[in-house]
Design a protein around this motif. Structure first.
Motif, PDB file in Angstrom:
ATOM      1  N   ILE A  93       0.839  -1.201   0.000  1.00  0.00           N
ATOM      2  CA  ILE A  93       0.000   0.000   0.000  1.00  0.00           C
ATOM      3  C   ILE A  93       0.872   1.248   0.000  1.00  0.00           C
ATOM      4  O   ILE A  93       0.623   2.195  -0.767  1.00  0.00           O
ATOM      5  CB  ILE A  93      -0.940  -0.008   1.218  1.00  0.00           C
ATOM      6  N   GLY A  94       1.904   1.261   0.826  1.00  0.00           N
ATOM      7  CA  GLY A  94       2.813   2.403   0.873  1.00  0.00           C
ATOM      8  C   GLY A  94       3.502   2.638  -0.454  1.00  0.00           C
ATOM      9  O   GLY A  94       3.676   3.786  -0.891  1.00  0.00           O
ATOM     10  N   LEU A  95       3.876   1.557  -1.139  1.00  0.00           N
ATOM     11  CA  LEU A  95       4.540   1.673  -2.439  1.00  0.00           C
ATOM     12  C   LEU A  95       3.592   2.267  -3.476  1.00  0.00           C
ATOM     13  O   LEU A  95       3.992   3.120  -4.280  1.00  0.00           O
ATOM     14  CB  LEU A  95       5.032   0.298  -2.878  1.00  0.00           C
ATOM     15  N   CYS A  96       2.341   1.848  -3.454  1.00  0.00           N
ATOM     16  CA  CYS A  96       1.356   2.386  -4.399  1.00  0.00           C
ATOM     17  C   CYS A  96       1.089   3.865  -4.126  1.00  0.00           C
ATOM     18  O   CYS A  96       0.962   4.663  -5.066  1.00  0.00           O
ATOM     19  CB  CYS A  96       0.057   1.591  -4.315  1.00  0.00           C
ATOM     20  N   VAL A  97       1.003   4.232  -2.846  1.00  0.00           N
ATOM     21  CA  VAL A  97       0.779   5.636  -2.496  1.00  0.00           C
ATOM     22  C   VAL A  97       1.971   6.485  -2.927  1.00  0.00           C
ATOM     23  O   VAL A  97       1.811   7.575  -3.491  1.00  0.00           O
ATOM     24  CB  VAL A  97       0.518   5.788  -0.987  1.00  0.00           C
ATOM     25  N   ALA A  98       3.195   5.984  -2.674  1.00  0.00           N
ATOM     26  CA  ALA A  98       4.391   6.718  -3.073  1.00  0.00           C
ATOM     27  C   ALA A  98       4.443   6.880  -4.592  1.00  0.00           C
ATOM     28  O   ALA A  98       4.807   7.950  -5.106  1.00  0.00           O
ATOM     29  CB  ALA A  98       5.640   5.983  -2.574  1.00  0.00           C
ATOM     30  N   ALA A  99       4.081   5.833  -5.328  1.00  0.00           N
ATOM     31  CA  ALA A  99       4.073   5.912  -6.794  1.00  0.00           C
ATOM     32  C   ALA A  99       3.040   6.918  -7.278  1.00  0.00           C
ATOM     33  O   ALA A  99       3.273   7.652  -8.251  1.00  0.00           O
ATOM     34  CB  ALA A  99       3.793   4.535  -7.379  1.00  0.00           C
TER      35      ALA A  99
ATOM     36  N   LEU B 284       5.458  -5.237 -17.067  1.00  0.00           N
ATOM     37  CA  LEU B 284       4.393  -6.147 -16.642  1.00  0.00           C
ATOM     38  C   LEU B 284       4.163  -6.049 -15.143  1.00  0.00           C
ATOM     39  O   LEU B 284       3.051  -6.297 -14.655  1.00  0.00           O
ATOM     40  CB  LEU B 284       4.747  -7.592 -17.003  1.00  0.00           C
ATOM     41  N   ALA B 285       5.208  -5.681 -14.399  1.00  0.00           N
ATOM     42  CA  ALA B 285       5.110  -5.540 -12.944  1.00  0.00           C
ATOM     43  C   ALA B 285       5.063  -4.090 -12.492  1.00  0.00           C
ATOM     44  O   ALA B 285       4.300  -3.750 -11.579  1.00  0.00           O
ATOM     45  CB  ALA B 285       6.290  -6.250 -12.270  1.00  0.00           C
ATOM     46  N   THR B 286       5.852  -3.209 -13.119  1.00  0.00           N
ATOM     47  CA  THR B 286       5.905  -1.823 -12.630  1.00  0.00           C
ATOM     48  C   THR B 286       4.563  -1.118 -12.779  1.00  0.00           C
ATOM     49  O   THR B 286       4.216  -0.245 -11.981  1.00  0.00           O
ATOM     50  CB  THR B 286       6.983  -1.018 -13.380  1.00  0.00           C
ATOM     51  N   ASN B 287       3.773  -1.504 -13.785  1.00  0.00           N
ATOM     52  CA  ASN B 287       2.478  -0.846 -13.979  1.00  0.00           C
ATOM     53  C   ASN B 287       1.527  -1.075 -12.812  1.00  0.00           C
ATOM     54  O   ASN B 287       0.594  -0.296 -12.600  1.00  0.00           O
ATOM     55  CB  ASN B 287       1.836  -1.334 -15.284  1.00  0.00           C
ATOM     56  N   ILE B 288       1.767  -2.154 -12.069  1.00  0.00           N
ATOM     57  CA  ILE B 288       0.871  -2.522 -10.968  1.00  0.00           C
ATOM     58  C   ILE B 288       0.798  -1.412  -9.917  1.00  0.00           C
ATOM     59  O   ILE B 288      -0.240  -1.211  -9.279  1.00  0.00           O
ATOM     60  CB  ILE B 288       1.358  -3.829 -10.310  1.00  0.00           C
ATOM     61  N   PHE B 289       1.862  -0.671  -9.749  1.00  0.00           N
ATOM     62  CA  PHE B 289       1.924   0.299  -8.656  1.00  0.00           C
ATOM     63  C   PHE B 289       1.483   1.702  -9.063  1.00  0.00           C
ATOM     64  O   PHE B 289       1.459   2.611  -8.232  1.00  0.00           O
ATOM     65  CB  PHE B 289       3.354   0.327  -8.103  1.00  0.00           C
ATOM     66  N   LEU B 290       1.126   1.877 -10.327  1.00  0.00           N
ATOM     67  CA  LEU B 290       0.684   3.186 -10.810  1.00  0.00           C
ATOM     68  C   LEU B 290      -0.840   3.260 -10.821  1.00  0.00           C
ATOM     69  O   LEU B 290      -1.514   2.258 -11.069  1.00  0.00           O
ATOM     70  CB  LEU B 290       1.208   3.431 -12.226  1.00  0.00           C
TER      71      LEU B 290
ATOM     72  N   LEU C 209      -8.249   0.013  -0.676  1.00  0.00           N
ATOM     73  CA  LEU C 209      -9.269  -0.424   0.281  1.00  0.00           C
ATOM     74  C   LEU C 209      -9.460  -1.937   0.195  1.00  0.00           C
ATOM     75  O   LEU C 209      -9.518  -2.629   1.228  1.00  0.00           O
ATOM     76  CB  LEU C 209     -10.584   0.304   0.004  1.00  0.00           C
ATOM     77  N   PHE C 210      -9.530  -2.467  -1.014  1.00  0.00           N
ATOM     78  CA  PHE C 210      -9.612  -3.925  -1.182  1.00  0.00           C
ATOM     79  C   PHE C 210      -8.379  -4.601  -0.591  1.00  0.00           C
ATOM     80  O   PHE C 210      -8.493  -5.629   0.089  1.00  0.00           O
ATOM     81  CB  PHE C 210      -9.730  -4.262  -2.673  1.00  0.00           C
ATOM     82  N   LEU C 211      -7.207  -4.045  -0.865  1.00  0.00           N
ATOM     83  CA  LEU C 211      -5.962  -4.648  -0.371  1.00  0.00           C
ATOM     84  C   LEU C 211      -5.883  -4.589   1.148  1.00  0.00           C
ATOM     85  O   LEU C 211      -5.417  -5.525   1.799  1.00  0.00           O
ATOM     86  CB  LEU C 211      -4.762  -3.937  -1.000  1.00  0.00           C
ATOM     87  N   TRP C 212      -6.365  -3.500   1.732  1.00  0.00           N
ATOM     88  CA  TRP C 212      -6.342  -3.325   3.193  1.00  0.00           C
ATOM     89  C   TRP C 212      -7.263  -4.328   3.881  1.00  0.00           C
ATOM     90  O   TRP C 212      -6.895  -4.948   4.877  1.00  0.00           O
ATOM     91  CB  TRP C 212      -6.745  -1.902   3.538  1.00  0.00           C
ATOM     92  N   VAL C 213      -8.474  -4.503   3.354  1.00  0.00           N
ATOM     93  CA  VAL C 213      -9.461  -5.375   3.996  1.00  0.00           C
ATOM     94  C   VAL C 213      -9.112  -6.845   3.811  1.00  0.00           C
ATOM     95  O   VAL C 213      -9.188  -7.641   4.759  1.00  0.00           O
ATOM     96  CB  VAL C 213     -10.877  -5.089   3.447  1.00  0.00           C
ATOM     97  N   PHE C 214      -8.702  -7.243   2.612  1.00  0.00           N
ATOM     98  CA  PHE C 214      -8.479  -8.655   2.328  1.00  0.00           C
ATOM     99  C   PHE C 214      -7.015  -9.084   2.422  1.00  0.00           C
ATOM    100  O   PHE C 214      -6.726 -10.257   2.661  1.00  0.00           O
ATOM    101  CB  PHE C 214      -8.996  -8.980   0.918  1.00  0.00           C
ATOM    102  N   GLY C 215      -6.099  -8.150   2.224  1.00  0.00           N
ATOM    103  CA  GLY C 215      -4.698  -8.521   2.126  1.00  0.00           C
ATOM    104  C   GLY C 215      -4.095  -9.064   3.401  1.00  0.00           C
ATOM    105  O   GLY C 215      -3.275  -9.991   3.364  1.00  0.00           O
ATOM    106  N   ASP C 216      -4.482  -8.514   4.555  1.00  0.00           N
ATOM    107  CA  ASP C 216      -3.833  -8.933   5.802  1.00  0.00           C
ATOM    108  C   ASP C 216      -4.080 -10.404   6.101  1.00  0.00           C
ATOM    109  O   ASP C 216      -3.174 -11.133   6.529  1.00  0.00           O
ATOM    110  CB  ASP C 216      -4.278  -8.056   6.974  1.00  0.00           C
TER     111      ASP C 216
ATOM    112  N   GLY D  87      -3.464  -7.585  -9.320  1.00  0.00           N
ATOM    113  CA  GLY D  87      -2.916  -8.192  -8.114  1.00  0.00           C
ATOM    114  C   GLY D  87      -3.948  -8.270  -7.005  1.00  0.00           C
ATOM    115  O   GLY D  87      -4.049  -9.274  -6.286  1.00  0.00           O
ATOM    116  N   VAL D  88      -4.740  -7.209  -6.863  1.00  0.00           N
ATOM    117  CA  VAL D  88      -5.792  -7.175  -5.844  1.00  0.00           C
ATOM    118  C   VAL D  88      -6.836  -8.254  -6.130  1.00  0.00           C
ATOM    119  O   VAL D  88      -7.328  -8.906  -5.208  1.00  0.00           O
ATOM    120  CB  VAL D  88      -6.442  -5.778  -5.789  1.00  0.00           C
ATOM    121  N   SER D  89      -7.169  -8.465  -7.396  1.00  0.00           N
ATOM    122  CA  SER D  89      -8.138  -9.509  -7.752  1.00  0.00           C
ATOM    123  C   SER D  89      -7.651 -10.887  -7.321  1.00  0.00           C
ATOM    124  O   SER D  89      -8.438 -11.728  -6.869  1.00  0.00           O
ATOM    125  CB  SER D  89      -8.390  -9.486  -9.259  1.00  0.00           C
ATOM    126  N   GLY D  90      -6.348 -11.117  -7.454  1.00  0.00           N
ATOM    127  CA  GLY D  90      -5.788 -12.378  -6.979  1.00  0.00           C
ATOM    128  C   GLY D  90      -5.927 -12.525  -5.480  1.00  0.00           C
ATOM    129  O   GLY D  90      -6.240 -13.612  -4.968  1.00  0.00           O
TER     130      GLY D  90
END
Length: 235
Positions: free
Chosen positions: A24-30, A74-80, A92-99, A142-145
């Motif tokens: 999450i922090g990486l996505c926010v920073a990106a 293929l990977a760097t786009n994930i964080f943008l 929000l999806f990552l926060w609720v389900f990721g942990d 990634g979130v869908s996975g």
């Protein structure tokens, strides 16, 4: 439309979901770098976003683009992310389900799992899209996975979420995630918003479902029964 808010499933194997917070922090920073950094949105998306036609060699970008080998996009786009709403929705999806998915795998395997789902989503989009020149960005694959893994791990856990235009509901995961998946499926095959990579969502979901049995911690039936009884117990 569905936005998850809370599930209430306690962590069993770790105190803090460090990998989820890191992603999450990486996505926010990106996002901050994309819209407030020195390069500008177009340059960042062109340099780190995934463009299928570039991968397949049917289009060539100006000199200096992409910023990394095209396979890495293929990977760097994930964080943008293209907007604040785009970012907030995915996080929000990552926060609720990721942990809880991270809890079932461990920190390192969860990061690997997230990246594999995201890369698979990018490839699914690349082979199906009718607009291969348009950059793909976002953590949705990634979130869908992660969502697929959560559904397999905790199908009966009740999730608080907002449906449609903000209707609060408290339903089991197989209902909430099932409705979400049905929307992705319908949008992909019946013509949803063309700016959304619906097939990327489906690709990430499928790979997440396939990988979770392989990447989760060793199955303990006694612990699994105890967890199930705890989750079914009244508050």
């Amino acid at each position: 439309m569905f936005l998850p808010l809370h599930d209430g499933v306690p962590l069993k194997n770790m105190k803090t979901p460090l990998a989820t917070r890191f992603l999450i922090g990486l996505c926010v920073a990106a996002y901050l770098f994309t819209f407030y950094g020195p390069l500008g949105e177009d340059a960042v998306v062109g340099g780190l976003g995934f463009i299928p036609s570039v991968l397949f060699g049917t289009e060539v970008l100006p000199e200096g683009y992409p910023f990394v080998p095209v396979e890495m996009t293929l990977a760097t786009n994930i964080f943008l992310h293209g907007s604040l709403f785009h970012l907030i929705g995915n996080m929000l999806f990552l926060w609720v389900f990721g942990d809880n998915v991270e809890d079932a795998m461990g920190h390192v395997r969860f990061v690997v799992f997230f990246l594999l789902c995201g890369i698979a989503a990018s490839l699914a989009h690349a082979f199906i899209t009718t607009e291969p020149h348009r950059p793909l960005i976002g953590a949705s694959g990634g979130v869908s996975g992660v969502v697929a893994a959560y559904l397999i791990l905790y199908p009966r856990v009740k999730i608080w979420g907002l449906f449609l235009k903000g209707i609060p509901l408290h339903l089991p995961a197989y209902w909430t995630i099932g409705l979400w998946f049905a929307l992705q499926l319908a949008s992909a095959f019946l013509g949803g918003d063309e700016s959304v990579g619906w097939f990327a969502h489906l690709g990430g979901f499928l790979v997440g479902a396939l990988l979770i049995p392989l990447m989760r911690r060793r199955y303990d039936p006694v612990l699994a029964r105890a967890q199930a009884q705890e989750l079914r117990a009244p508050p």
